[in-house]
Design an enzyme around this catalytic site. Structure first.
Site, PDB file in Angstrom:
ATOM      1  N   VAL A  60      49.678  41.950  35.754  1.00  0.00           N
ATOM      2  CA  VAL A  60      48.221  42.018  35.713  1.00  0.00           C
ATOM      3  C   VAL A  60      47.654  40.878  34.867  1.00  0.00           C
ATOM      4  CG1 VAL A  60      46.221  43.462  35.138  1.00  0.00           C
ATOM      5  CG2 VAL A  60      48.284  44.514  36.084  1.00  0.00           C
ATOM      6  N   CYS A  61      48.345  40.532  33.789  1.00  0.00           N
ATOM      7  CA  CYS A  61      47.859  39.439  32.930  1.00  0.00           C
ATOM      8  C   CYS A  61      47.872  38.111  33.683  1.00  0.00           C
ATOM      9  CB  CYS A  61      48.705  39.337  31.659  1.00  0.00           C
ATOM     10  SG  CYS A  61      48.570  40.801  30.603  1.00  0.00           S
ATOM     11  N   THR A  62      48.914  37.883  34.454  1.00  0.00           N
ATOM     12  CA  THR A  62      48.975  36.664  35.260  1.00  0.00           C
ATOM     13  C   THR A  62      47.841  36.664  36.284  1.00  0.00           C
ATOM     14  OG1 THR A  62      51.359  36.472  34.934  1.00  0.00           O
ATOM     15  CG2 THR A  62      50.422  35.294  36.815  1.00  0.00           C
TER      16      THR A  62
ATOM     17  N   MET B  48      44.468  35.915  34.368  1.00  0.00           N
ATOM     18  CA  MET B  48      44.287  34.522  33.943  1.00  0.00           C
ATOM     19  C   MET B  48      44.126  33.607  35.157  1.00  0.00           C
ATOM     20  SD  MET B  48      44.019  34.474  30.660  1.00  0.00           S
ATOM     21  CE  MET B  48      43.218  36.084  30.706  1.00  0.00           C
TER      22      MET B  48
END
Length: 159
Positions: free
Chosen positions: A47-49, A52
């Site tokens: 999810v972080c990828t 960003m």
């Protein structure tokens, strides 16, 4: 947790921007505000990828209102630079290895079941040229991404 209308806590931290430089929020406000601080739990995670990369995909909307986007995580600046390179991120990532920024903004969370403690909740703050937080969004669910159009509108309003 800090909220809309509060003074943004000032900080100095390493900035992964291809090199490793020093970033002090108060010193960047005059030239770069509004500043979007997008806190995320950790580089190289799903999810972080996605988050960003979505900020990267929408970067022109922030550029159009002269807003500056920064990601913030507990990752080392060296890991963040690799993350930036692998995902073609054009904006800088701020390393909060000591959890000081996360604590000051009140967005710390733990993943007890994984033994991971003191990472950032997924959250976004917009800081205007006066150092005031004009937008705050914090999720208790690490799988939820921000409403990007809402962040874009908040940055435009703070410009």
């Amino acid at each position: 947790m800090v909220d809309t209308g509060d003074a943004a806590p000032d900080f100095t931290a390493p900035l992964a921007n291809g090199d490793v430089d020093s970033f002090t929020l108060s010193e960047r406000l005059e030239d770069e505000a509004p500043i979007v601080l997008a806190f995320f739990p950790g580089a190289f995670t799903g999810v972080c990828t996605d988050e960003m990369c979505t900020f990267q995909d929408r970067l022109s909307a922030f550029d159009d209102v002269d807003a500056t986007v920064y990601g913030v995580s507990r990752d080392t600046p060296f890991a963040q630079n690799e993350f930036r390179e692998q995902n073609d991120l054009e904006f800088g990532l701020i390393s909060d290895l000591n959890k000081e920024i996360i604590a000051d903004y009140g967005v710390e969370m733990d993943f007890d079941d994984m033994g991971v403690y003191g990472v950032a909740k997924r959250s976004v703050f917009v800081v205007d040229a006066d150092g005031e937080i004009t937008y705050a969004w914090v999720s208790d669910d690490p799988g939820v991404e921000p409403e990007y159009a809402e962040v874009e509108d908040a940055a435009a309003d703070a410009a």
